[in-house]
Design an enzyme around this catalytic site. Structure first.
Site, PDB file in Angstrom:
ATOM      1  N   ASP A   1      79.387 -33.278  41.584  1.00 60.27           N
ATOM      2  CA  ASP A   1      79.402 -31.812  41.578  1.00 60.27           C
ATOM      3  C   ASP A   1      77.963 -31.304  41.659  1.00 60.27           C
ATOM      4  OD1 ASP A   1      81.413 -29.338  40.348  1.00 60.27           O
ATOM      5  OD2 ASP A   1      79.233 -29.107  40.181  1.00 60.27           O
TER       6      ASP A   1
ATOM      7  N   ASN B   1      73.580 -20.206  45.850  1.00 62.93           N
ATOM      8  CA  ASN B   1      74.171 -19.148  46.682  1.00 62.93           C
ATOM      9  C   ASN B   1      73.549 -17.791  46.363  1.00 62.93           C
ATOM     10  OD1 ASN B   1      76.044 -20.501  48.289  1.00 62.93           O
ATOM     11  ND2 ASN B   1      77.604 -20.476  46.689  1.00 62.93           N
TER      12      ASN B   1
ATOM     13  N   HIS C   1      74.681 -17.571  50.897  1.00 66.16           N
ATOM     14  CA  HIS C   1      75.827 -18.446  51.124  1.00 66.16           C
ATOM     15  C   HIS C   1      75.596 -19.443  52.277  1.00 66.16           C
ATOM     16  CE1 HIS C   1      80.159 -19.432  51.399  1.00 66.16           C
ATOM     17  NE2 HIS C   1      80.178 -19.036  50.148  1.00 66.16           N
TER      18      HIS C   1
ATOM     19  N   ASP D   1      75.909 -23.474  52.197  1.00 70.00           N
ATOM     20  CA  ASP D   1      76.671 -24.313  53.137  1.00 70.00           C
ATOM     21  C   ASP D   1      75.811 -25.462  53.672  1.00 70.00           C
ATOM     22  OD1 ASP D   1      78.851 -22.723  52.777  1.00 70.00           O
ATOM     23  OD2 ASP D   1      78.821 -21.800  54.767  1.00 70.00           O
TER      24      ASP D   1
ATOM     25  N   GLU E   1      82.201 -27.275  45.716  1.00 71.07           N
ATOM     26  CA  GLU E   1      80.945 -28.042  45.744  1.00 71.07           C
ATOM     27  C   GLU E   1      81.129 -29.354  45.016  1.00 71.07           C
ATOM     28  OE1 GLU E   1      81.629 -26.873  42.467  1.00 71.07           O
ATOM     29  OE2 GLU E   1      79.482 -26.970  42.008  1.00 71.07           O
TER      30      GLU E   1
HETATM   31  P1  GH3 Z   1      77.426 -26.478  37.391  1.00 67.37           P
HETATM   32  O1  GH3 Z   1      76.058 -27.086  37.411  1.00 67.37           O
HETATM   33  O2  GH3 Z   1      77.967 -26.362  36.008  1.00 67.37           O
HETATM   34  O3  GH3 Z   1      78.354 -27.199  38.293  1.00 67.37           O
HETATM   35  O4  GH3 Z   1      77.270 -24.974  37.916  1.00 67.37           O
HETATM   36  P2  GH3 Z   1      77.714 -24.387  39.325  1.00 67.37           P
HETATM   37  O5  GH3 Z   1      77.014 -23.085  39.523  1.00 67.37           O
HETATM   38  O6  GH3 Z   1      77.515 -25.408  40.390  1.00 67.37           O
HETATM   39  O7  GH3 Z   1      79.279 -24.232  39.133  1.00 67.37           O
HETATM   40  P3  GH3 Z   1      80.265 -23.048  39.400  1.00 67.37           P
HETATM   41  O8  GH3 Z   1      81.620 -23.669  39.383  1.00 67.37           O
HETATM   42  O9  GH3 Z   1      80.008 -21.915  38.459  1.00 67.37           O
HETATM   43  O10 GH3 Z   1      79.937 -22.528  40.851  1.00 67.37           O
HETATM   44  C1  GH3 Z   1      80.358 -23.162  42.002  1.00 67.37           C
HETATM   45  C2  GH3 Z   1      80.036 -22.257  43.170  1.00 67.37           C
HETATM   46  O11 GH3 Z   1      80.313 -22.891  44.417  1.00 67.37           O
HETATM   47  C3  GH3 Z   1      80.836 -20.982  43.173  1.00 67.37           C
HETATM   48  C4  GH3 Z   1      81.313 -20.841  44.604  1.00 67.37           C
HETATM   49  O12 GH3 Z   1      81.046 -19.564  45.121  1.00 67.37           O
HETATM   50  C5  GH3 Z   1      80.519 -21.872  45.367  1.00 67.37           C
HETATM   51  N1  GH3 Z   1      81.196 -22.390  46.534  1.00 67.37           N
HETATM   52  C6  GH3 Z   1      82.427 -22.967  46.607  1.00 67.37           C
HETATM   53  N2  GH3 Z   1      82.704 -23.324  47.880  1.00 67.37           N
HETATM   54  C7  GH3 Z   1      81.631 -22.992  48.636  1.00 67.37           C
HETATM   55  C8  GH3 Z   1      81.313 -23.093  50.039  1.00 67.37           C
HETATM   56  O13 GH3 Z   1      82.091 -23.606  50.854  1.00 67.37           O
HETATM   57  N3  GH3 Z   1      80.101 -22.653  50.458  1.00 67.37           N
HETATM   58  C9  GH3 Z   1      79.205 -22.078  49.574  1.00 67.37           C
HETATM   59  N4  GH3 Z   1      78.031 -21.670  50.056  1.00 67.37           N
HETATM   60  N5  GH3 Z   1      79.490 -21.929  48.265  1.00 67.37           N
HETATM   61  C10 GH3 Z   1      80.666 -22.378  47.788  1.00 67.37           C
HETATM   62 MG    MG Z   2      78.578 -27.228  40.341  1.00 66.37          MG
HETATM   63 MG    MG Z   3      82.244 -27.315  40.335  1.00 66.92          MG
END
Ligand code: GH3
Ligand code: MG
Ligand code: MG
Ligand code: MG
Length: 312
Positions: free
Chosen positions: A191, A199, A204, A208, A234
């Protein structure tokens, strides 16, 4: 009227997106009790670059399909012992062959009987005698289209990795084979750390880029036998074949180091990213859901211990 993208072009675009090697030639299984007719069709397909396999006894088809990974089956309708319709029915009852294209090639011209044959779940009807050029065109178009659809169904479009459902199915398959050969299998859940901040800070599209780079790192640095999927936003899942938990931890940790060294740019600003990972292994955990939960718990520990680390 909007310009449609042709199925063939679509397959090429998908290949580019997923960084795949040039496509394998189409594998076509020909089922016909008349060996001369079957050979005639096989030659036409092979001259156009496809790989054809002839079966003259329909009873053998399920066994042949286990080793011959067919893109499409050409099926005669009238054969002794087992008709094309009966065989199509049998194949459709095997889950792995639900979407395998089946095209009848028969001298039957009665539309009602053709329709009855199609009703069991076949995909098309070509009537004999058949011009070789016509056969090649029909087969090529359908096989291409099915590959495109299959790729869309099993892969994640951003990274080209296996999608959530596919990686879980492959994990089951890997565990079954591990059980048979009594060899270990590991699951690593990765992760990206503080990805929301990436982001929010860089946008964003930059996020990606990070996901695509991580996917590339995993694909390039892991072995061909290891399975890599995008588990969620992610989050990535890696199935490591033949390694115990300690060995798997070592592999994922070295990936962690190389990924942490990758530099990204957004609007001229340089930044880096890290991931945390949790590893769990078979035979310690005996089924796929127990393994997934254990890897998730280990990932949670890695996050709580400060991120950018791998835990078992
Ligand atoms: P942690 O270290 O605890 O994992 O914190 P985090 O910020 O990585 O975790 P969190 O679950 O809060 O955030 C995950 C983010 O990933 C939120 C979401 O908008 C983003 N995300 C999910 N899918 C995609 C994608 O396909 N592209 C992009 N750019 N962002 C994405
Ligand atoms: Mg994360
Ligand atoms: Mg996550
Ligand atoms: Mg026949």
């Amino acid at each position: 009227c909007p310009k449609p993208v042709k199925a063939v072009e679509m397959a090429e675009i998908l290949d580019q997106l997923t960084n795949r090697a040039p496509p394998e030639p189409f594998h076509i299984l020909i089922v016909d009790d008349d060996p001369d007719m079957a050979q005639f069709h096989a030659m036409a397909l092979e001259e156009s670059g496809m790989i054809a396999r002839v079966v003259t006894e329909p009873e053998q088809v399920p066994a042949v399909l286990e080793s011959f990974d067919a893109d499409l089956v050409l099926m005669d309708l009238y054969m002794p012992n087992c008709s094309g319709v009966e065989l199509a029915q049998v194949l459709r009852q095997i889950p792995g062959y639900l979407s395998l294209p089946i095209i009848y090639v028969s001298s039957e011209t009665n539309v009602d009987r053709q329709f009855k044959a199609l009703e069991v779940g076949a995909d098309g009807f070509l009537t004999k005698p058949l011009e070789p050029e016509r056969l090649v065109t029909e087969v090529h178009l359908r096989a291409e289209r099915m590959r495109t659809l299959r790729s869309l169904m099993i892969r994640d479009s951003l990274t080209g990795l296996f999608n959530h459902n596919t990686i879980l199915q492959l994990l089951e398959v890997a565990m079954a084979s591990g059980r048979r050969s009594q060899s270990p299998i590991c699951l690593a859940m990765l992760d990206v750390d503080r990805f929301k901040t990436v982001n929010d800070t860089y946008g964003h599209p930059a996020g990606d880029q990070v996901l695509m780079a991580l996917a590339r790192t995993l694909r390039l640095r892991l072995r061909e036998v290891d399975l890599v999927g995008r588990y969620g936003g992610e989050e990535f899942a890696v199935v490591l074949v033949g390694l115990d938990s300690e060995q798997a931890k070592g592999v994922i940790d070295s990936l962690r180091t190389s990924f942490a060294a990758v530099t990204f740019f957004a609007d001229g600003i340089e930044f880096r990213c890290t991931f945390s990972a949790g590893v769990a292994g078979f035979p310690e955990f005996t089924n796929a859901s127990a393994l997934t939960e254990a890897a998730d718990r280990a990932l949670y520990r890695a996050k709580h211990a400060g991120r950018n680390r791998v835990e078992i």
